[in-house]
Enzyme design. Structure first.
Site, PDB file in Angstrom:
ATOM      1  CG  ASP A   1      -1.782   1.125   1.406  1.00 24.80           C
ATOM      2  OD1 ASP A   1      -2.632   1.299   0.523  1.00 24.80           O
ATOM      3  OD2 ASP A   1      -1.646   1.878   2.395  1.00 24.80           O
TER       4      ASP A   1
ATOM      5  CD  GLU B   1      -2.460   2.469  -3.273  1.00 24.09           C
ATOM      6  OE1 GLU B   1      -3.425   3.200  -3.485  1.00 24.09           O
ATOM      7  OE2 GLU B   1      -1.738   2.589  -2.260  1.00 24.09           O
TER       8      GLU B   1
HETATM    9  C1  GLC Z   1      -4.050   3.542  -0.165  1.00 24.41           C
HETATM   10  C2  GLC Z   1      -5.434   2.967  -0.009  1.00 24.41           C
HETATM   11  C3  GLC Z   1      -6.356   4.018   0.526  1.00 24.41           C
HETATM   12  C4  GLC Z   1      -5.812   4.525   1.836  1.00 24.41           C
HETATM   13  C5  GLC Z   1      -4.337   4.964   1.712  1.00 24.41           C
HETATM   14  C6  GLC Z   1      -3.701   5.176   3.046  1.00 24.41           C
HETATM   15  O1  GLC Z   1      -3.999   4.542  -1.108  1.00 24.41           O
HETATM   16  O2  GLC Z   1      -5.887   2.457  -1.235  1.00 24.41           O
HETATM   17  O3  GLC Z   1      -7.651   3.517   0.673  1.00 24.41           O
HETATM   18  O4  GLC Z   1      -6.579   5.609   2.263  1.00 24.41           O
HETATM   19  O5  GLC Z   1      -3.571   3.984   1.065  1.00 24.41           O
HETATM   20  O6  GLC Z   1      -3.332   3.967   3.635  1.00 24.41           O
END
Ligand code: GLC
Length: 611
Positions: free
Chosen positions: A256, A298
């Site tokens: 993430d 991500e």
């Molecule tokens: C990522 C997740 C999102 C979250 C962020 C902080 O972007 O997809 O939902 O708010 O991380 O952890």
């Protein structure tokens, strides 16, 4: 004789040590890391080890056309982990063989950011079950040939995490795992260069802790404290957490917010070179302890920032990345009926090495951010601010004739910037047409929804459906009444799975049936034909009509010409002799002549055998 672990370690040791020393210059911590890798290898279950071995022998196992993903919230889908295990049959019926379980680790209620504020990396949220339930679920999934993905939230912890609690009490050891400052001098310097992620819901990148008398860095919500990866203790401990979870049977780790994990004063604190060092180390650690596990990065950034996260052929980083620009450009195309930018985007993606695997999606748990190529759009006089306003107005239905039913997210009145939320069905006009009982509009909206899924499935990589989209689930407005959720409009598309509507997928002519069977048919065709392999040669064709996108995929002597009508108007498309003819895989009809007739929001997949 050397065992597998030793062989794997030998292969990577020098590079791992080199990178570790470059970052941390700490021999003892490196030695500790290595002995822990040994421990986690020893603890890894026999079945998982067999899975690792099989995948090591077939390293391209995830690069074909036989994986279909679905992402879901455990509670929304089935209450808890045991519930998900009981409902695997429905997923099988949906042809899904990869499930992404949205964050399920312990998190404080009301301060969870949808589970992305983890207070214990080794504990499941009690209402969702236990680590044993997770292991049982992953085992059941593996028995059915399914893969399981989870989030590894590595950039920050919840303020309730043990480290944060101890840091708050002034324990230096723990304060050094975060970014603590006794006054605003340094934070104010950071604020000069670091952009904001949540400008309206959580402005600024620091939070003042009254009781601790310190500022702490909080890039996301104030209760999500950024971890300091400059401290090797943080890296080591997070790796141990990662391996602990991998050993529960996780196949895909979604790392993430990975571009944010290294901070440096005077920079944007995004995509710094040290981030790549860390991801490369994680990749090697996976290959040493759990080679069957994939890293999904991500990286919600523009394409030139995303691609470096694949690393190089010799020094790979992530196995997979989100195709985020294509996703956003798809919705831009829906709102503009102009496929030119999407064509450009397709050309960029298909010019990349075929080793790069993208995860394709229409919707996910997050908002749609309008990260488009504005420089390119500028040649048509389309400016960023006005265009974002148009897209948001169209997709929220602020323009009277527009069919979208989304809501804004983090609308910033100063910059005029806003992102967008809503389910696929609601953004495609299903919600509006159903509410207004407009049969013709409903028919059109369903066609658009199907066409978008067909487009997603035509792209190389792994398609991931957002749970509920397969039965056309609309927005859920209940979050407006929930004090824990009302301020975050992403909950609009995080509603409970509508089991009450699910049986309607068997009623001929219902929206649910048309979508479930329609998407199902497309998935089936995709899995069956070699033109959908990641190996296929992909290009775009000029359809002589800006509202119709043409994509060609060639493999094993077959050529697929896929046409997508992004307008509501019926179209006749003239194809050259290379692309004309063949059989439409969706309708089974033979295509005669070189003109193709398509209804508004129609799609066709023409297959020709060149042999
Ligand atoms: C990522 C997740 C999102 C979250 C962020 C902080 O972007 O997809 O939902 O708010 O991380 O952890």
């Amino acid at each position: 004789m050397k065992n597998l672990f030793q062989k794997r370690m030998e292969k990577h040791h020098d590079e791992l040590r080199w990178l570790y020393m470059e970052l941390y210059q700490n021999d003892d911590m490196f030695a500790e890391l290595c002995s822990q890798l040994y421990e986690y290898d020893a603890q890894r279950g026999q079945q998982l080890k067999e899975r690792d071995l099989a995948r090591e022998k077939q390293p391209d196992w995830y690069k074909k056309n036989d994986i279909l993903g679905m992402m879901m919230y455990i509670d929304n889908y089935a209450g808890n982990l045991k519930g998900v295990e009981e409902k695997l049959d429905y997923l099988e019926e949906s042809q899904v063989n990869y499930i992404h379980l949205m964050p399920f680790l312990d998190t404080p209620k009301g301060r969870s950011d949808g589970g992305y504020a983890v207070s214990d990396f080794r504990k499941v949220q009690p209402q969702l079950g236990t680590m044993d339930d997770l292991e049982s679920l992953t085992r059941a999934c593996h028995d059915k040939g399914m893969n399981v993905c989870m989030d590894f939230v590595m950039n920050h912890t919840s303020e309730d995490h043990e480290w944060a609690v101890r840091a708050r009490h002034g324990e230096g050891e723990y304060m050094s795992r975060y970014f603590f400052y006794k006054d605003y001098a340094i934070p104010s310097e950071y604020e000069k260069t670091v952009p904001q992620v949540f400008p309206t819901t959580a402005p600024g990148n620091f939070t003042w802790l009254e009781d601790a008398g310190h500022f702490v860095m909080t890039t996301f919500y104030p209760y999500q404290w950024d971890l300091n990866y400059g401290n090797p203790r943080v890296f080591n401990e997070m790796v141990y957490n990662f391996l602990f979870l991998a050993n529960k049977g996780i196949d895909v780790m979604r790392i993430d917010a990975v571009p944010y994990i290294w901070k440096e004063l005077g920079t944007k604190c995004r995509n710094l070179p040290q981030v790549h060092t860390i991801v490369r180390m994680m990749r090697m650690i996976c290959e040493i302890v759990c080679p069957g596990v994939l890293l999904l990065g991500e990286v919600v950034m523009e394409p030139e920032k995303v691609v470096p996260y694949f690393g190089t052929v010799e020094k790979p980083e992530c196995h997979m990345l989100y195709n985020v620009t294509t996703m956003a450009t798809t919705w831009h195309t829906v709102a503009t009926r102009d496929t030119r930018l999407l064509r450009l985007q397709m050309d960029i993606v298909s010019s990349l090495p075929k080793e790069y695997v993208f995860l394709n999606y229409l919707r996910c748990h997050d908002d749609i951010g309008w990260g488009l190529d504005y420089q390119w759009l500028m040649q048509f006089g389309i400016g960023e601010v006005s265009h974002k306003k148009y897209l948001n107005d169209f997709l929220t239905g602020a323009i009277p004739e527009a069919f979208g039913r989304g809501e804004l997210y983090n609308s910033d009145p100063t910059s005029g910037d806003a992102r967008l939320c809503g389910t696929t069905a609601s953004l495609c006009g299903i919600e509006k047409a159903a509410y207004e009982r407009d049969e013709a509009a409903l028919e059109r909206a369903v066609r658009l929804d199907l066409m978008l899924h067909a487009y997603m499935l035509t792209q190389s990589g792994i398609p991931v459906i957002y749970s509920g989209d397969e039965i056309g689930q609309e927005n859920d407005y209940s979050y407006h009444q929930d004090p824990d959720r009302w301020s975050d409009s992403r909950y609009l598309h995080r509603g409970k799975f509508r089991w009450d509507l699910e049986p309607a997928r068997k009623e001929s002519g219902s929206v649910q049936q048309k979508l479930f069977d329609g998407i199902g048919k497309l998935e089936h065709i995709r899995k069956d034909s070699a033109v959908f392999h990641t190996d296929a040669q992909v290009s775009t064709v000029n359809t002589m009509d800006d509202s119709v996108l043409g994509i060609v995929r060639e493999n094993e002597g077959c050529r697929l010409t896929a046409l997508f009508n992004f307008s509501e108007f019926d179209k006749t498309i003239y194809l050259d002799e290379w692309n004309a003819g063949g059989t439409d895989l969706i309708t089974g009809q033979k295509q005669e002549g070189n003109s193709v007739q398509m209804p508004g929001y129609g799609v066709c997949w023409l297959l020709k055998d060149k042999n």
